[in-house]
Design a protein around this motif. Structure first.
Motif, PDB file in Angstrom:
ATOM      1  N   SER A 465       8.548   1.070  33.617  1.00  0.00           N
ATOM      2  CA  SER A 465       7.614   0.969  32.487  1.00  0.00           C
ATOM      3  C   SER A 465       7.028  -0.433  32.396  1.00  0.00           C
ATOM      4  N   ALA A 466       7.865  -1.448  32.647  1.00  0.00           N
ATOM      5  CA  ALA A 466       7.388  -2.836  32.604  1.00  0.00           C
ATOM      6  C   ALA A 466       6.381  -3.103  33.727  1.00  0.00           C
ATOM      7  N   LEU A 467       6.638  -2.566  34.910  1.00  0.00           N
ATOM      8  CA  LEU A 467       5.676  -2.706  36.009  1.00  0.00           C
ATOM      9  C   LEU A 467       4.356  -2.048  35.630  1.00  0.00           C
ATOM     10  N   ALA A 468       4.444  -0.827  35.081  1.00  0.00           N
ATOM     11  CA  ALA A 468       3.232  -0.105  34.684  1.00  0.00           C
ATOM     12  C   ALA A 468       2.499  -0.846  33.568  1.00  0.00           C
ATOM     13  N   HIS A 469       3.243  -1.473  32.669  1.00  0.00           N
ATOM     14  CA  HIS A 469       2.628  -2.242  31.578  1.00  0.00           C
ATOM     15  C   HIS A 469       1.722  -3.335  32.145  1.00  0.00           C
ATOM     16  N   VAL A 470       2.201  -4.061  33.132  1.00  0.00           N
ATOM     17  CA  VAL A 470       1.407  -5.132  33.740  1.00  0.00           C
ATOM     18  C   VAL A 470       0.161  -4.562  34.400  1.00  0.00           C
ATOM     19  N   ILE A 471       0.321  -3.473  35.134  1.00  0.00           N
ATOM     20  CA  ILE A 471      -0.807  -2.875  35.859  1.00  0.00           C
ATOM     21  C   ILE A 471      -1.883  -2.395  34.891  1.00  0.00           C
ATOM     22  N   THR A 473      -2.275  -3.292  31.478  1.00  0.00           N
ATOM     23  CA  THR A 473      -2.822  -4.317  30.582  1.00  0.00           C
ATOM     24  C   THR A 473      -3.617  -5.388  31.327  1.00  0.00           C
ATOM     25  N   GLU A 474      -3.383  -5.557  32.618  1.00  0.00           N
ATOM     26  CA  GLU A 474      -4.141  -6.542  33.385  1.00  0.00           C
ATOM     27  C   GLU A 474      -5.293  -5.916  34.159  1.00  0.00           C
ATOM     28  N   GLY A 475      -5.598  -4.664  33.871  1.00  0.00           N
ATOM     29  CA  GLY A 475      -6.757  -4.017  34.472  1.00  0.00           C
ATOM     30  C   GLY A 475      -6.631  -3.769  35.969  1.00  0.00           C
ATOM     31  N   GLU A 490      -4.417  12.877  30.037  1.00  0.00           N
ATOM     32  CA  GLU A 490      -2.996  12.572  30.167  1.00  0.00           C
ATOM     33  C   GLU A 490      -2.790  11.129  30.625  1.00  0.00           C
ATOM     34  N   PHE A 491      -3.670  10.649  31.500  1.00  0.00           N
ATOM     35  CA  PHE A 491      -3.576   9.257  31.918  1.00  0.00           C
ATOM     36  C   PHE A 491      -3.762   8.323  30.728  1.00  0.00           C
ATOM     37  N   GLN A 492      -4.764   8.585  29.899  1.00  0.00           N
ATOM     38  CA  GLN A 492      -5.017   7.703  28.764  1.00  0.00           C
ATOM     39  C   GLN A 492      -3.818   7.687  27.811  1.00  0.00           C
ATOM     40  N   HIS A 493      -3.220   8.853  27.623  1.00  0.00           N
ATOM     41  CA  HIS A 493      -2.044   8.926  26.757  1.00  0.00           C
ATOM     42  C   HIS A 493      -0.903   8.090  27.351  1.00  0.00           C
ATOM     43  N   TRP A 494      -0.703   8.211  28.680  1.00  0.00           N
ATOM     44  CA  TRP A 494       0.334   7.433  29.358  1.00  0.00           C
ATOM     45  C   TRP A 494       0.022   5.936  29.310  1.00  0.00           C
ATOM     46  N   ALA A 495      -1.234   5.580  29.562  1.00  0.00           N
ATOM     47  CA  ALA A 495      -1.627   4.171  29.575  1.00  0.00           C
ATOM     48  C   ALA A 495      -1.434   3.543  28.199  1.00  0.00           C
ATOM     49  N   GLU A 496      -1.748   4.308  27.156  1.00  0.00           N
ATOM     50  CA  GLU A 496      -1.542   3.791  25.799  1.00  0.00           C
ATOM     51  C   GLU A 496      -0.059   3.541  25.554  1.00  0.00           C
ATOM     52  N   PHE A 497       0.784   4.436  26.076  1.00  0.00           N
ATOM     53  CA  PHE A 497       2.238   4.289  25.901  1.00  0.00           C
ATOM     54  C   PHE A 497       2.759   3.059  26.648  1.00  0.00           C
ATOM     55  N   VAL A 498       2.480   2.946  27.947  1.00  0.00           N
ATOM     56  CA  VAL A 498       3.044   1.828  28.713  1.00  0.00           C
ATOM     57  C   VAL A 498       2.427   0.504  28.297  1.00  0.00           C
ATOM     58  N   PHE A 792       0.150  12.713  34.726  1.00  0.00           N
ATOM     59  CA  PHE A 792       0.887  11.563  34.203  1.00  0.00           C
ATOM     60  C   PHE A 792       1.831  12.032  33.096  1.00  0.00           C
ATOM     61  N   VAL A 793       3.056  11.567  33.147  1.00  0.00           N
ATOM     62  CA  VAL A 793       4.070  11.970  32.175  1.00  0.00           C
ATOM     63  C   VAL A 793       4.621  10.717  31.496  1.00  0.00           C
ATOM     64  N   VAL A 794       4.655  10.710  30.194  1.00  0.00           N
ATOM     65  CA  VAL A 794       5.250   9.607  29.447  1.00  0.00           C
ATOM     66  C   VAL A 794       6.757   9.624  29.673  1.00  0.00           C
TER      67      VAL A 794
END
Length: 950
Positions: A465-471, A473-475, A490-498, A792-794
Motif C-alpha cells: 500500500s505504501a509503494l502504491a501510495h507513492v506511485i 500521489t507522485e503521478g 475501480e481504479f479511481q476508487h483504489w487510487a483514492e484509497f491508497v 483493481f481491488v482495495v
C-alpha cells in the motif's frame, strides 16, 4: 532412445533478423548475423575440433584447437571467436591446420594420464574424441619433466570427484560457474604451467567452498577431471530418456541416462525450455531416493493404528480399503469421505484422484497441498486478472529492467530460475527485495539489491500500500494503460484509497519497520525503471492476508502498466513440481478442472455427461475443514495421494487429532511418512522415474514425464488409483495416461489443444492451448485480460491476530533451504543431507545475547500452540525480533508451533507469522521423544526385522 551425447554447436545461438551467407569448405551456409564460424560449421553438418568451446558458454578462444583459414584474412583465427560475414570463405581442413592442431593436442596429451581404457570417461570423452579428430598418433615431447600427474583428487563432494591430473585448464568449469550458475565459486589459480582449477581459497575443497553442487561444472568438463561418482561406480550409460524433474515448480527437463534399470546420471536437457540446460543439486544429483531401501514396495493394512502393519497383496489391500470406505458412506454418508491430491504426482494422476472423489465417493471433499501454499494465488489472480496462474514464461526475465522479489528466496527454492535472474541482474537490471531476511539475492557475488525492504513479518499489505501510495500521489501511474485495459471507476476508487495519508510510507513506517525513504525510492524505481517484473513466493501467500497481498501485487502491476508483454508480469514461484497442475486439474473442493466453479450448471453438465454421474453443486471441505469435521466425528475416511499433511500442515497436534479420529486413512506414497502413523492402508507409490504423464510448472508449461524404469511396486500411481476406483465399483479402463490427458482436453478449455503427440513433437506447451491460442500462451493478457477489464481491488491492511507479547516476544517465519525439499522425504534419503542434516533456528546476535545463546546451542522454540527444540545459529541475516527455521526434518516437527490462523479467503495457513519465545534447552523435548517412540511403534511391520525410518 539409445545413448548419444547431446549435440554441441560450440558457441551460443544468436538471434538476429539479418541473415548472412558464407562458404565453408565449399558449402554455402546461411546463418543469423553475429553467429560464429564454429557454430555456422556445426549447424551445416560440419565439425571443427574444439576443447574450450561449448554452446552454453560465451566464446573464449583459449584452446587454439579450432583454428581455421579464411580467404583474405591473415593467420589462422579461432573459429569460436570469429563472427561470420557475408561472402566469407572458410577452410576448416587444410594441411597447415592439421599440423597446428596436432601440435596443440600433443601439448595437452603430454601432461595427461594415459589410462583411457580404465578411465570412467572412456568413449565418452571430448579430449579423446578430439585427439582422434586431429589425427594424433604419438607425442613427440615425451612424458618426462615437470607435469601435473601427481596431483591429488578432491573427492569431498558426495556426488562428483575432481581429478586434477586429468584437468586441461580449459576454464569451462569456471565459466559455467560464472555464466550459467552465477555463483562464481571456481577460479583458475596461478599462471602459465602453474595454472590450476581452485574451488575458492587454498584451504577449500569442493564441499567446503561456495560451490552449490549444481553440476554445471561437471557437465561442462570435456575430460573426466570432473566426473559423477555414479558413472565411475556403475559405468557409461547405455540409453537416455528425456523427462521432467520432480522437485520444485521450475520444471527442469533432464536426460535420465541409464544402464539397465539403474540411473547413472541426470543431465539437464539443453532443449528444456524451462531450464535451458541448467540444473540444481536436487534435480541433478538427488534422485537416489527412488531406489532407497526405505521404499515400501508391498501394500500393507492394519485394523487399527496401534497395530503393526501387515504386508498383503494388492487385491486384498484395495478390497480392504474399498470395503472400509463403502461402510463409512453407508453409515455416515458420502460427505464423510474425501481425498487429497498430490502436487508431486502427474496431471493425469491428480485428475483421476479428484474424479475418484467426485464420481466414486460422491462428494466434492477434495483438496490439494496448494491449500497450504498457493491457494491465495489462485484466488487473487483470478479476481484481478481472470485466471489463476502467473503471466509470463521464464525467458521473459531476460527483458526485465526492474525485478521486484517479494516473499521469495529463489536461490534456495527455485535455484535454476534464480541463476537466470542473477544473469539478468549482472547485465544491469535493477533489483528490489521485500523480505524479512537478508537472502542471497540481497547481496552475493556481483549481485546487490538496489533496495532491500526488511519488513516486519505480516505487513506485506502495508508495504505494498505504501509503494502504491507513492506511485499514485507522485503521478507515476501509467494512465494510458489503466484507461485502456482496466476498469477506470475501480481504479479511481483504489487510487483514492491508497492515496490517503494512512497509507503513506511515513505513516506506516512504525507498522512495517521499513524506513520511508527506502519505500519511496523503491516505488519510484519500479514505476519509472522500464519493464518491471514481480516474482513472489510463499512469503506472500502464507499469511492471514495472503489473498489480499496477491491482489495488491496485481494492483501494482496494473497501475504501472507492467502486464501483457515480455519482461514484466506477476509471477508466482510455485513450490512443488506440479502444484500448478494439481490446481489446474480441479483439485479444489469448489472447482472442476480449468478453475470452473462446481455451482456452474453448464460446467457440471459436461462432466456429468462424460462420467455418467451426478456432481454435487455445493463445494466440499477443504483440508482444515476435513480435520475439524473429523475431530467432531463427522468425517471418517481420507485417501491421501503423495502428501504428508502431518509434517507439512500447521498445528501438528490438531492434524494428528483429526487423523486419529478417522475410521480409515489410506496413504498412497513412496515411504511410510509421518501421516502414515495414522493410516490403516498403505498403497506403495511410484517415483517420477517409473511413470508416464505430464507436469505443469510455474509458467503454465505442460511437459512430458517419461518412464525410464519399471515401477518397483508394480504399478504407476494412476494405475493404483484406477484399481481403487474399480474396487469401489467404477468401470474405469484406461490403458495409458495419454487417454486421461485426452479426457482432460475434452473437459478443460485451457487444455483443449493438448495431447501426447504434440508434447512429444514440441517438447512442451503453455496453457491455454485452444482455438484462440493454438500454439500455447507464453505471455498472458497481451491484448486484454481474461476477465475483460483488469480489476483493481482495495486491500486494506489488517494486522494478524497472531501478536507478540511478554510471553512470546519474537516472530517466527519459516522457509526452505537449497539442499532440501519440502518435508524432506526425498532429499533426506540422498547425500543432500551432508549440507543440511537438521533444521536450525536463525536468531539475531542481539536476541541471542539477551538469552545467553550461541551458535550450536540447543534451544526451546515455544508458541501458544506447542513447542519443539533444535539447534541455533546466530546470524544477522534476520532482524532483531525475528527468528527463522526450515521444516525439512520430522525430528524437529517445526509445525507443532505454528497456529491455526489462516488466509481470510482460502484458509491458507499463516506459517510466516508465529509469536514465539526462545530459551536455552538441553536437547530434544519430552514431546519430541514421545513422538519418536510413537513413530517407531506406528511403523512396525509384522514378521519383519526392519522398521523403515522416515
Amino acid at each position: 532412445m539409445g545413448y548419444e551425447r547431446q549435440a554441441d554447436f560450440g558457441t551460443p545461438e544468436v538471434r538476429s533478423d539479418t541473415q548472412v551467407t558464407l562458404e565453408i569448405d565449399g558449402r554455402a551456409v546461411t546463418v543469423p548475423a553475429g553467429t560464429t564460424v564454429m557454430r555456422a560449421a556445426a549447424v551445416s553438418g560440419g565439425s571443427i575440433p574444439k576443447l574450450c568451446a561449448t554452446d552454453n558458454l560465451k566464446q573464449f578462444g583459449s584452446c587454439r584447437l579450432c583454428l581455421v583459414e579464411i580467404d583474405g584474412m591473415r593467420g589462422t583465427p579461432a573459429s569460436c571467436t570469429t563472427p561470420v560475414s557475408d561472402g566469407m570463405k572458410v577452410h576448416t581442413q587444410t594441411e597447415k591446420l592439421a599440423k597446428l592442431r596436432r601440435g596443440v593436442m600433443e601439448l595437452y596429451i603430454s601432461d595427461h594420464p594415459l589410462d583411457c581404457l580404465t578411465c570412467s570417461a572412456n568413449n565418452d570423452c571430448e579430449l579423446q574424441d578430439q585427439a582422434a579428430a586431429v589425427g594424433l598418433r604419438d607425442v613427440r615431447f615425451g612424458y618426462e619433466g615437470a607435469n601435473h600427474l601427481e596431483a591429488q583428487t578432491d573427492a569431498s563432494n558426495p556426488y562428483f570427484d575432481f581429478d586434477a591430473t586429468k584437468c586441461i585448464v580449459c576454464s569451462r568449469c569456471v565459466r559455467a560457474c560464472d555464466e550459467v550458475q552465477g555463483t562464481l565459486a571456481l577460479t583458475v589459480e596461478g599462471r602459465g604451467f602453474g595454472s590450476q582449477i581452485s574451488a575458492g581459497v587454498k584451504s577449500d575443497d569442493f564441499l567446503s567452498s561456495e560451490c552449490v553442487s549444481c553440476g554445471a561444472c561437471v557437465q561442462a568438463c570435456p575430460t573426466s577431471a570432473l566426473m559423477e561418482k555414479a558413472v565411475t561406480e556403475i559405468g557409461k550409460p547405455e540409453r537416455a530418456v528425456v523427462t521432467t524433474c520432480a522437485y520444485c515448480g521450475v520444471g527442469c527437463t533432464f536426460r535420465a541416462e541409464m544402464r539397465g534399470e539403474q540411473v547413472v546420471r541426470m543431465v539437464p536437457w539443453k532443449d528444456g525450455k524451462a531450464n535451458r540446460g541448467h540444473s540444481c543439486v536436487k534435480g541433478r544429483f538427488a534422485w537416489g531416493y527412488a531406489q532407497h531401501q526405505d521404499r515400501v514396495l508391498k501394500p500393507m493394512v492394519r485394523e487399527s493404528i496401534d497395530q503393526p502393519w501387515r504386508e498383503t497383496s494388492w487385491e486384498e489391500a484395495l478390497g480392504f480399503a474399498a470395503s472400509r470406505f463403502k461402510a463409512i458412506a453407508a453409515q455416515h454418508g458420502n460427505n464423510a469421505l474425501g481425498g487429497i491430491v498430490s502436487s508431486r504426482c502427474t496431471n493425469e494422476e491428480g485428475f483421476l484422484v479428484q474424479k475418484l472423489v467426485r464420481a466414486g465417493f460422491g462428494t466434492n471433499n477434495v483438496d490439494t497441498c496448494a491449500r497450504v501454499c498457493h491457494s491465495p494465488t489462485g484466488y487473487g489472480l483470478k479476481t484481478t486478472f481472470g485466471t489463476s496462474a502467473g503471466t509470463q514464461d521464464f525467458d521473459s526475465v531476460e527483458d526485465s529492467d526492474v525485478i521486484l522479489v517479494i516473499g521469495a528466496n529463489p536461490t534456495d527454492g527455485h535455484p535454476v530460475f534464480a541463476s537466470r535472474m542473477k544473469r539478468r541482474l549482472r547485465q544491469g537490471a535493477k533489483l528490489i527485495v521485500i523480505d524479512p531476511r537478508r537472502t542471497d539475492l540481497v547481496r552475493s557475488p556481483h549481485i546487490e539489491a538496489d533496495y532491500h525492504l526488511p519488513l516486519r513479518p505480516g505487513t506485506n499489505v502495508a508495504v505494498l500500500s505504501a509503494l502504491a501510495h507513492v506511485i499514485v500521489t507522485e503521478g507515476l501511474v501509467d494512465e494510458a494503460f489503466v484507461r485502456e485495459r482496466c476498469d477506470w471507476d475501480e481504479f479511481q476508487h483504489w487510487a483514492e484509497f491508497v492515496g490517503q495519508e494512512r497509507n503513506s510510507p511515513e505513516f506506516l513506517e512504525p507498522v512495517t519497520g521499513v524506513p520511508a525513504d527506502l519505500i519511496r525510492g523503491a516505488a519510484r524505481l519500479f514505476a519509472t525503471g522500464g519493464n518491471g517484473a514481480i516474482y513472489y513466493g510463499l512469503g506472500v501467500t502464507e499469511h492471514s492476508q495472503g489473498s489480499s497481498t496477491v491482489m495488491a501485487i496485481a494492483n501494482l502491476a496494473m497501475a504501472t502498466g507492467n502486464i501483457g508483454r515480455r519482461g514484466v508480469g506477476v509471477n508466482p514461484l510455485r513450490g512443488q513440481n506440479n502444484v500448478q497442475g494439481a490446481c489446474d486439474m480441479g483439485s479444489f473442493p469448489h472447482e472442476l478442472s480449468g478453475y470452473r466453479h462446481v455451482s456452474d450448471a453448464a460446467t457440471r453438465a459436461l462432466f456429468e455427461a462424460e462420467w455418467g454421474v451426478r456432481i454435487d453443486p455445493e463445494p466440499g471441505l477443504r483440508i482444515p475443514n476435513m480435520l475439524d469435521a473429523a475431530t467432531d466425528g463427522l468425517f471418517k475416511g481420507l485417501y491421501i495421494q503423495g502428501e504428508d499433511i502431518l509434517q507439512s500442515d500447521p498445528d501438528t497436534r490438531h492434524v494428528a487429532a483429526g487423523l486419529a479420529a478417522m475410521d480409515c486413512v489410506i496413504v498412497h506414497d513412496l515411504f511410510l511418512n509421518e501421516t502414515a502413523n495414522y493410516a490403516h492402508v498403505f498403497l506403495p507409490g511410484s517415483s517420477f522415474l517409473e511413470k508416464d504423464g505430464t507436469f505443469t510448472n510455474a509458467e503454465r508449461r505442460i511437459q512430458p514425464v517419461r518412464k525410464v524404469m519399471e515401477p518397483l511396486n508394480g504399478y504407476q500411481d494412476w494405475e493404483v488409483t484406477q484399481e481403487l476406483a474399480r474396487a469401489l465399483g467404477l468401470d474405469w479402463s484406461y490403458t495409458h495416461p495419454s487417454q486421461i490427458m485426452d479426457e482432460i482436453a475434452r473437459l478443460t478449455p485451457s487444455f483443449a489443444g493438448v495431447n501426447y503427440a504434440r508434447l512429444d513433437a514440441e517438447g512442451s506447451l503453455q496453457w491455454p492451448v485452444n482455438d484462440a491460442a493454438p500454439d500455447g500462451s507464453p505471455i498472458m493478457h497481451i491484448e486484454g485480460f481474461v476477465r475483460g477489464k483488469g480489476k483493481f481491488v482495495v486491500t486494506d491492511y489488517v494486522p494478524t491476530d497472531e501478536r507478540t507479547g511478554p510471553r512470546f516476544p519474537l516472530l517466527l517465519t519459516t522457509g526452505r533451504i537449497l539442499s532440501q525439499y519440502n518435508v524432506g522425504a526425498q532429499t533426506r534419503r540422498t547425500e543432500n543431507s551432508v549440507w543440511h542434516p537438521e533444521d536450525l533456528l536463525e536468531i539475531h546476535p542481539t536476541d541471542a545475547e539477551n538469552r545467553g545463546i550461541k551458535s550450536g546451542d540447543w534451544v526451546r522454540l515455544a508458541s501458544r500452540s506447542g513447542e519443539t527444540t533444535l539447534r541455533a545459529t546466530v546470524t544477522d541475516r534476520v532482524a532483531p525480533g525475528v527468528v527463522y527455521t526450515t521444516f525439512h526434518h520430522p525430528a524437529t516437527q517445526a509445525n507443532v508451533v505454528t497456529t491455526d490462523y489462516s488466509d481470510w479467503a482460502t484458509n491458507c495457513p499463516e506459517y510466516k507469522v508465529t509469536a514465539v519465545q526462545i530459551t536455552p534447552s538441553n536437547g530434544p523435548s519430552e514431546w519430541q521423544q514421545d513422538y519418536a517412540e510413537q513413530t517407531r511403534q506406528a511403523r512396525r511391520i509384522a514378521g519383519s526385522a526392519m522398521e523403515p525410518a522416515e
